[in-house]
Write a protein that holds these residues in place. Structure first.
Motif, PDB file in Angstrom:
ATOM      1  N   GLN A  13       4.394 -13.319 -50.794  1.00  0.00           N
ATOM      2  CA  GLN A  13       5.317 -12.194 -50.895  1.00  0.00           C
ATOM      3  C   GLN A  13       6.034 -12.353 -52.240  1.00  0.00           C
ATOM      4  OE1 GLN A  13       5.345  -9.909 -48.372  1.00  0.00           O
ATOM      5  NE2 GLN A  13       3.770 -11.210 -47.462  1.00  0.00           N
TER       6      GLN A  13
ATOM      7  N   CYS B 146       7.820 -15.653 -56.161  1.00  0.00           N
ATOM      8  CA  CYS B 146       6.773 -15.644 -55.135  1.00  0.00           C
ATOM      9  C   CYS B 146       7.126 -16.625 -54.031  1.00  0.00           C
ATOM     10  CB  CYS B 146       5.431 -16.039 -55.751  1.00  0.00           C
ATOM     11  SG  CYS B 146       4.917 -14.930 -57.068  1.00  0.00           S
TER      12      CYS B 146
ATOM     13  N   GLU C  49      -1.427 -11.955 -52.805  1.00  0.00           N
ATOM     14  CA  GLU C  49      -0.608 -10.902 -52.186  1.00  0.00           C
ATOM     15  C   GLU C  49      -1.459  -9.985 -51.322  1.00  0.00           C
ATOM     16  OE1 GLU C  49       3.128  -9.656 -54.862  1.00  0.00           O
ATOM     17  OE2 GLU C  49       1.215  -9.522 -55.948  1.00  0.00           O
TER      18      GLU C  49
ATOM     19  N   ASP D 200       3.631 -17.017 -47.475  1.00  0.00           N
ATOM     20  CA  ASP D 200       3.616 -16.501 -46.108  1.00  0.00           C
ATOM     21  C   ASP D 200       2.299 -16.978 -45.497  1.00  0.00           C
ATOM     22  OD1 ASP D 200       3.615 -15.198 -43.703  1.00  0.00           O
ATOM     23  OD2 ASP D 200       3.990 -13.203 -44.527  1.00  0.00           O
TER      24      ASP D 200
ATOM     25  N   ARG E 182       9.086 -10.957 -54.806  1.00  0.00           N
ATOM     26  CA  ARG E 182      10.301 -10.150 -54.953  1.00  0.00           C
ATOM     27  C   ARG E 182      10.726 -10.217 -56.415  1.00  0.00           C
ATOM     28  NH1 ARG E 182      12.442 -14.955 -52.846  1.00  0.00           N
ATOM     29  NH2 ARG E 182      14.269 -15.674 -53.986  1.00  0.00           N
TER      30      ARG E 182
ATOM     31  N   GLY F 286      -2.045 -11.252 -48.131  1.00  0.00           N
ATOM     32  CA  GLY F 286      -0.829 -11.411 -47.339  1.00  0.00           C
ATOM     33  C   GLY F 286      -0.268 -12.823 -47.370  1.00  0.00           C
TER      34      GLY F 286
END
Length: 121
Positions: A63, A73, A57, A76, A65, A60
């Protein structure tokens, strides 16, 4: 050469340096996964898996939620682009070096053929 900051590149390369995190990213490339699903193939606790996910994370690359009590997960891959740009710079360097070596070997081969064909030999 690259528009990413040094810290971003450091975070991406740090995240990718670990085999477990690379496996997690590979799993996430197929579809989003819960923390439990990411931890399942490894002999580790959910807390240990969560630490790996936090590294991803921060880079980056993942992501997260939250849906109720479930953490989902998702990959990205955009931050990897900066790393690819950095590597591509050195790929060009190696191509130039290999092209120069190829030219030198061809010239040497050509000179050796001339020596063999000359009547003085």
């Amino acid at each position: 050469m690259v528009n990413n900051t040094q810290a971003q590149l450091d975070a991406v390369f740090h995240a990718l340096a670990d085999q477990t995190r690379r496996a997690m990213l590979q799993s996430l490339a197929a579809q989003p996964r819960t923390v439990s699903e990411l931890a399942e193939p490894f002999a580790m606790s959910l807390a240990a898996a969560s630490k790996h996910i936090k590294v991803l994370e921060r880079a980056g690359l993942v992501q997260r939620r939250i849906e109720g009590r479930t953490h989902i997960c998702q990959l990205d891959a955009r931050p990897m682009h900066g790393g690819m740009e950095w590597i591509r710079h050195y790929e060009m360097f190696w191509h130039q070096q290999l092209d120069a070596l190829e030219a030198a070997l061809k010239a040497d081969d050509k000179a050796n053929r001339k020596k063999r064909k000359s009547p003085d030999s």
